[in-house]
Enzyme design. Structure first.
Site, PDB file in Angstrom:
ATOM      1  N   ILE A 226       0.835  -1.195   0.000  1.00  0.00           N
ATOM      2  CA  ILE A 226       0.000   0.000   0.000  1.00  0.00           C
ATOM      3  C   ILE A 226       0.876   1.254   0.000  1.00  0.00           C
ATOM      4  O   ILE A 226       2.020   1.212   0.439  1.00  0.00           O
ATOM      5  CB  ILE A 226      -0.957  -0.018   1.224  1.00  0.00           C
ATOM      6  CG1 ILE A 226      -2.023   1.083   1.135  1.00  0.00           C
ATOM      7  CG2 ILE A 226      -0.191   0.042   2.531  1.00  0.00           C
ATOM      8  CD1 ILE A 226      -3.141   0.954   2.159  1.00  0.00           C
ATOM      9  N   CYS A 227       0.340   2.325  -0.520  1.00  0.00           N
ATOM     10  CA  CYS A 227       0.928   3.659  -0.468  1.00  0.00           C
ATOM     11  C   CYS A 227       2.187   3.739  -1.332  1.00  0.00           C
ATOM     12  O   CYS A 227       2.130   3.560  -2.533  1.00  0.00           O
ATOM     13  CB  CYS A 227       1.177   4.061   0.978  1.00  0.00           C
ATOM     14  SG  CYS A 227       1.461   5.825   1.215  1.00  0.00           S
ATOM     15  N   ALA A 228       3.337   3.994  -0.741  1.00  0.00           N
ATOM     16  CA  ALA A 228       4.593   4.095  -1.485  1.00  0.00           C
ATOM     17  C   ALA A 228       5.177   2.737  -1.829  1.00  0.00           C
ATOM     18  O   ALA A 228       5.912   2.600  -2.815  1.00  0.00           O
ATOM     19  CB  ALA A 228       5.612   4.894  -0.665  1.00  0.00           C
TER      20      ALA A 228
END
Length: 116
Positions: free
Chosen positions: A38-40
């Site tokens: 998730i995310c970066a």
């Protein structure tokens, strides 16, 4: 059963640079077992090690790093045995998608009922 990577910086960079984690992720992917980020982390970790599928989601800051054609507007994307998501605002959807893969839709429905 599933390796799930959190996002954020510099945490994702530390994950990317962990030889043990990279080995485990590559083994997981090669065996067709589930992995997620998730995310970066989809870009910083998975893409850096050749583990990002064609369709993926990630934090908006990193969307320019997705290959074309890629899914960039969905909150959660599952492509093969890899699930990716955008970030903090999509964490519940990400968690429920992973729970469904592991435990089935009935279990997810029971969990959803408690979130209201």
């Amino acid at each position: 059963d599933l390796i799930a990577l959190p996002g954020g910086l510099p945490g994702a960079e530390h994950l990317r640079d962990s030889p043990t984690l990279v080995r485990l992720l590559k083994e997981q992917a090669a065996a067709g077992r589930l992995y997620a980020a998730i995310c970066a982390s989809p870009i910083v970790v998975l893409k850096a090690h050749g583990l990002l599928p064609k369709r993926a989601a990630c934090h908006s800051y990193f969307r320019k790093e997705l290959a074309e054609p890629a899914t960039t507007e969905e909150d959660v994307v599952t492509d093969g045995n890899c699930t990716t998501s955008c970030g903090p605002g999509t964490a519940f959807a990400f968690a429920l998608a992973l729970a469904e893969q592991l435990c089935g839709s009935d279990a997810v429905q029971r969990v959803r009922a408690t979130l209201r």
